[in-house]
Design a protein around this motif. Structure first.
Motif, PDB file in Angstrom:
ATOM      1  N   LEU B 140       0.813  -1.209   0.000  1.00  0.00           N
ATOM      2  CA  LEU B 140       0.000   0.000   0.000  1.00  0.00           C
ATOM      3  C   LEU B 140       0.852   1.268   0.000  1.00  0.00           C
ATOM      4  N   ASN B 141       1.772   1.353   0.953  1.00  0.00           N
ATOM      5  CA  ASN B 141       2.634   2.532   0.992  1.00  0.00           C
ATOM      6  C   ASN B 141       3.510   2.614  -0.259  1.00  0.00           C
ATOM      7  N   ALA B 142       3.974   1.475  -0.736  1.00  0.00           N
ATOM      8  CA  ALA B 142       4.805   1.463  -1.942  1.00  0.00           C
ATOM      9  C   ALA B 142       4.007   2.020  -3.114  1.00  0.00           C
ATOM     10  N   ALA B 143       2.736   1.612  -3.232  1.00  0.00           N
ATOM     11  CA  ALA B 143       1.904   2.091  -4.331  1.00  0.00           C
ATOM     12  C   ALA B 143       1.678   3.596  -4.212  1.00  0.00           C
ATOM     13  N   LEU B 144       1.394   4.059  -2.981  1.00  0.00           N
ATOM     14  CA  LEU B 144       1.158   5.485  -2.788  1.00  0.00           C
ATOM     15  C   LEU B 144       2.399   6.294  -3.159  1.00  0.00           C
ATOM     16  N   ARG B 145       3.549   5.773  -2.755  1.00  0.00           N
ATOM     17  CA  ARG B 145       4.791   6.503  -3.050  1.00  0.00           C
ATOM     18  C   ARG B 145       5.087   6.460  -4.543  1.00  0.00           C
ATOM     19  N   ALA B 146       4.755   5.341  -5.172  1.00  0.00           N
ATOM     20  CA  ALA B 146       5.056   5.194  -6.590  1.00  0.00           C
ATOM     21  C   ALA B 146       4.287   6.214  -7.425  1.00  0.00           C
ATOM     22  N   ILE B 147       3.090   6.583  -6.968  1.00  0.00           N
ATOM     23  CA  ILE B 147       2.334   7.559  -7.747  1.00  0.00           C
ATOM     24  C   ILE B 147       2.456   8.955  -7.153  1.00  0.00           C
ATOM     25  N   GLY B 148       3.467   9.134  -6.308  1.00  0.00           N
ATOM     26  CA  GLY B 148       3.773  10.478  -5.827  1.00  0.00           C
ATOM     27  C   GLY B 148       2.903  10.960  -4.692  1.00  0.00           C
ATOM     28  N   LEU B 149       2.123  10.063  -4.082  1.00  0.00           N
ATOM     29  CA  LEU B 149       1.274  10.488  -2.977  1.00  0.00           C
ATOM     30  C   LEU B 149       1.950  10.178  -1.636  1.00  0.00           C
ATOM     31  N   ASP B 150       3.220  10.539  -1.519  1.00  0.00           N
ATOM     32  CA  ASP B 150       3.972  10.207  -0.306  1.00  0.00           C
ATOM     33  C   ASP B 150       3.259  10.684   0.946  1.00  0.00           C
ATOM     34  N   GLY B 151       2.572  11.826   0.805  1.00  0.00           N
ATOM     35  CA  GLY B 151       1.902  12.397   1.968  1.00  0.00           C
ATOM     36  C   GLY B 151       0.811  11.502   2.528  1.00  0.00           C
ATOM     37  N   LEU B 152       0.263  10.629   1.680  1.00  0.00           N
ATOM     38  CA  LEU B 152      -0.819   9.753   2.143  1.00  0.00           C
ATOM     39  C   LEU B 152      -0.300   8.466   2.772  1.00  0.00           C
ATOM     40  N   ALA B 153       0.999   8.212   2.623  1.00  0.00           N
ATOM     41  CA  ALA B 153       1.562   7.009   3.225  1.00  0.00           C
ATOM     42  C   ALA B 153       1.413   7.092   4.740  1.00  0.00           C
TER      43      ALA B 153
END
Lengths: 475, 301
Positions: B140-153
């Motif tokens: 989940l966090n990897a996917a969020l970071r992959a699409i640039g949504l680091d803040g949502l991790a």
């Protein structure tokens, strides 16, 4: 009215009738509660005592053994049972290994037909304090006073490390054999520290300075089992006990008022708070369980981790070659610490018990006597990479790096070693209450003061609850 | 026929009823008795303590805290699961706009996908999602970071503000497939001409959903509601596997309390008392849910 309604109502009414019937008939035959049948001594297997058979084991009596299938596996136990079979070839040993001891054995305790020997360990263990309180365990004193199997001229009691018997003592009796000897401390990779030119810190100032250096190198100084945050409580308690002396631990174990908010605990919590505040803990740690945090540590993402001497065998499959893990004591808080830097928490752990209602009670104890022989202990250390409470049993065994560092640390700690036992007396206090308080504290949600208050509140809760039998220790 | 009816019925009904009484009703009845004792569950000894366990329960903040979480689940789980289930079922069965009343393209494939979590045991789902939620190496966090949504991790299961919702999401994920299939089957029995008439009248999809689908599926939705409410009141297995009630009791539920008090603290008397309270709560909620959702039956044929 629809057919559906009719069915539902009929079923409900039938159900209520059945409940009422069951209630009025008293208890059903398959009921858990009942009268305690008076125990007749003749139920037990008893043989004749002799020099070869000091406990009076009946040679052909079957022996039922239940082992916790956890970090140590079950092979070591099979080896011990094979030793027993060698002594008593006519005995049939029934071995089983389970993960959930409580779920498997609780009904058998209620039924009064427990196995003869239990390794009551793991997350699903039956709380030992309760087993003792309910008079379900046999006093192991005959075993301790029996001669050792292969150390000539010594009683079993005399072959054990200091503190080993005390760890299984509840009130006046010894009910638990804690077979493995564990050290609790801080683990680090000697290789990582050597490569980077870091030295393990002996004082708190050195420790904070090192944290700064480690962080600057792009590595997190600390990680911990965020889902079992009590692991970090061991480090806090250790620093506090080294600062304030053994009385700190004694007060906590005896549930004394304000034991958790003593000056030593306050100083220790304040000190550790800096690690939290300055973000010296690996990001995301609060969401990792023990295995996951240990994996991050093995991958070199974090430099230090609070843990115990079982860590090496637990991480056997994922530790990189040459990692060279080592245990170290917690840094000293001040020059005025009551205990030296080398002092470390060493304690006998991994509980083995013989139920009071075991049919082959003597056989269960005799199996313990085989485990506590030099041969049995050496075999255990070789198989599972853990020390035992048998003094000198690790001598001459080739130990992996982590375990040999544990041996060295325990030697250096010597008579300055310390321990606390409240988790054995009151499982809930550590597993639930202190655990939750640690979780809040080490993820930065509470201040040191709030942290200690939460721990104290938990201790007070246990102290006030008469359903927990209370134990005291004096040394 | 009438002559031989009762022996036949008895032959078929009595053995299962006896088993049911012995393995289900008798433990229930015993729980009521045990809840008035201080039984520790390790011997046959116990003392009768009357209502002491219930008094203790009333003052136990951990029980109230757990109950609150169950209530949140009770409010959220049925609504969210049923809404998503209805939406997906509509899309798969009557959502297509190719002139005929049919599902969107590839609907049979989607049905399979949505239903697949049903084939996994709760234990597998718990372990799977624990790894998905791993804050450092999780999907989940990897996917969020992959699409640039680091803040949502997030730290997910390690953050008391997030952990419960993370578990709710898993419960929805695990259950929704079944209701997609259930609602889908119910929709198949709705005559197509009703939808065709609505389409001819120019009803929007939204109106079709709430004016036609929901009323015609009401019986099924009612059943779904009761099932989901019971799942929400339980939810023990996932919590036990994923968080054991932590961090800081933020995902604690009543089932976890019962387990922890009984097996962790060896207080089976007290654990049974919590269980008894739970029994009445679940029973009341079921009755209330059935009463509130009672409507006139619509005859389709």
């Amino acid at each position: 009215m629809s057919a559906q309604d009719l069915t539902r109502r009929t079923v409900l009414r039938a159900g209520a009738g059945a409940v009422a019937a069951a209630g009025s008939a008293g208890l059903l035959s398959g009921c858990a509660l009942g009268d305690d049948e008076p125990e007749t001594k003749s139920d037990k297997y008893e043989g004749t005592k002799s020099d070869k058979n000091p406990l009076g084991v009946k040679e052909d009596a079957p022996l039922e053994v239940v082992i916790f299938n956890g970090g140590f596996g079950e092979d070591y136990a099979k080896a011990h049972e094979a030793m027993y079979k060698e002594t008593y070839p006519k005995a049939e040993v029934k071995h089983s290994a389970v993960v959930e001891i409580n779920k498997t054995l609780q009904p058998r305790f209620v039924d009064g037909t427990p196995p003869d020997f239990i390794n009551d360990s793991g997350a699903g263990a039956i709380p030992l304090g309760d087993l003792v309180a309910q008079n379900q365990l046999a006093d192991l004193t005959p075993l301790l006073d029996a001669p050792s199997l292969d150390v000539p001229g010594k009683k079993v009691r005399e072959t054990l490390l200091p503190g080993a018997v005390e760890a299984g003592t509840f009130g006046s009796g010894v009910y638990v054999l804690n077979y493995a000897y564990s050290a609790y401390g801080i683990f680090y990779s000697r290789k990582l520290f050597a490569d980077k030119g870091w030295a393990y810190p002996k004082t708190w100032d050195e420790h904070i300075a090192l944290c700064k250096t480690i962080k600057a190198a792009g590595i997190a100084p600390w990680t911990y089992a965020g889902k079992h945050p009590r692991y970090f409580s061991w480090a806090v308690l250790s620093t506090a006990i080294k600062l304030g002396g053994n009385s700190v631990a004694l007060a906590i174990d005896n549930l004394e008022p304000n034991a958790w908010t003593s000056d030593a605990m306050k100083t220790a919590a304040d000190a550790w708070y800096q690690v939290v505040k300055d973000k010296y803990i690996l990001e995301g740690s609060p969401g990792l369980d023990h295995k996951q945090s240990q994996a991050e540590w093995c991958k070199g993402k974090a430099a230090m981790i609070p843990n115990g001497s079982w860590l090496e065998s637990e991480q056997k499959d994922v530790t990189p070659a040459g990692f060279n893990m080592s245990i170290a004591p917690t840094p000293s808080l001040s020059a005025g610490d009551k205990l030296p830097f080398e002092a470390i928490r060493g304690t006998a752990g991994e509980p083995y018990v013989v139920p009071a209602k075991a049919k082959n009670e003597r056989g269960g104890m005799e199996l313990m006597r085989h485990m506590l022989s030099m041969k049995g202990a050496k075999d255990f250390t070789g198989k599972v990479s853990s020390l035992t409470i048998v003094a000198g049993a690790a001598d001459g065994v080739t130990l992996p790096p982590g375990l040999s560092s544990v041996v060295d640390a325990l030697k250096a700690s010597g008579s300055n070693g310390f321990n606390w036992v409240y988790p054995v007396y009151y499982r809930k206090l550590e597993r639930n209450l202190v655990d939750a308080a640690c979780g809040d504290f080490f993820s930065g949600r509470t201040t040191p003061e709030e942290f200690l208050k939460a721990c104290q509140k938990g201790a007070d809760e246990i102290a006030a609850d008469s359903s927990f039998k209370k134990y005291k220790r004096t040394a | 026929m009438k002559h031989g009816k009762w022996p036949l019925l008895a032959t078929f009904l009595l053995p299962p009823l006896a088993l049911y009484a012995y393995f289900v009703l008798s433990p229930y009845a015993q729980t009521f008795v045990i809840s008035t004792t201080d039984w520790h569950g390790l011997s046959r000894n116990y003392n009768v303590v009357g209502l002491d366990n219930f008094k203790k329960l009333w003052n136990d903040e951990h029980v109230w805290n757990a109950l609150l979480h169950n209530l949140w689940l009770l409010l959220l789980l049925p609504v969210v699961t049923i809404l998503i289930g209805l939406f997906l079922a509509t899309m798969l069965n009557v959502g297509g706009r190719s002139g005929r009343i049919t599902g969107v393209r590839g609907s049979s494939f989607y049905k399979l996908v949505y239903f697949s979590p049903q084939m996994l045991s709760v234990a597998v789902i718990g372990v799977l999602w624990t790894e998905v939620y791993n804050p450092r190496s999780g999907l989940l966090n990897a996917a969020l970071r992959a699409i640039g949504l680091d803040g949502l991790a997030q730290i997910w299961l390690g953050d008391p503000d997030v952990a419960l919702w993370a578990i709710v999401a898993v419960m929805v994920w695990a259950n929704v497939g079944f209701y997609v299939v259930l609602f889908g089957a119910a929709m198949q029995s709705v005559p197509k001409d009703i939808y065709e008439a609505a389409a001819l009248d120019g009803a929007s999809r939204f109106a079709t959903m709430f004016k036609i689908t929901v009323p015609l599926l009401w019986d099924t939705i009612q059943v779904a509601w009761v099932y989901l409410a019971i799942i929400a009141m339980d939810s023990f297995a996932l919590v036990q596997i994923m968080t054991r009630g932590g961090p800081s009791f933020s995902t604690d539920v009543i089932g976890e309390r019962v387990y922890d008090v009984s097996f962790g603290d060896s207080q089976f008397g007290y654990g049974s008392a919590i269980g008894v309270v739970m029994f009445f709560l679940t029973l009341s909620i079921t009755v209330v849910a059935l009463q509130l959702t009672r409507r006139e039956r619509i005859e389709l044929s």
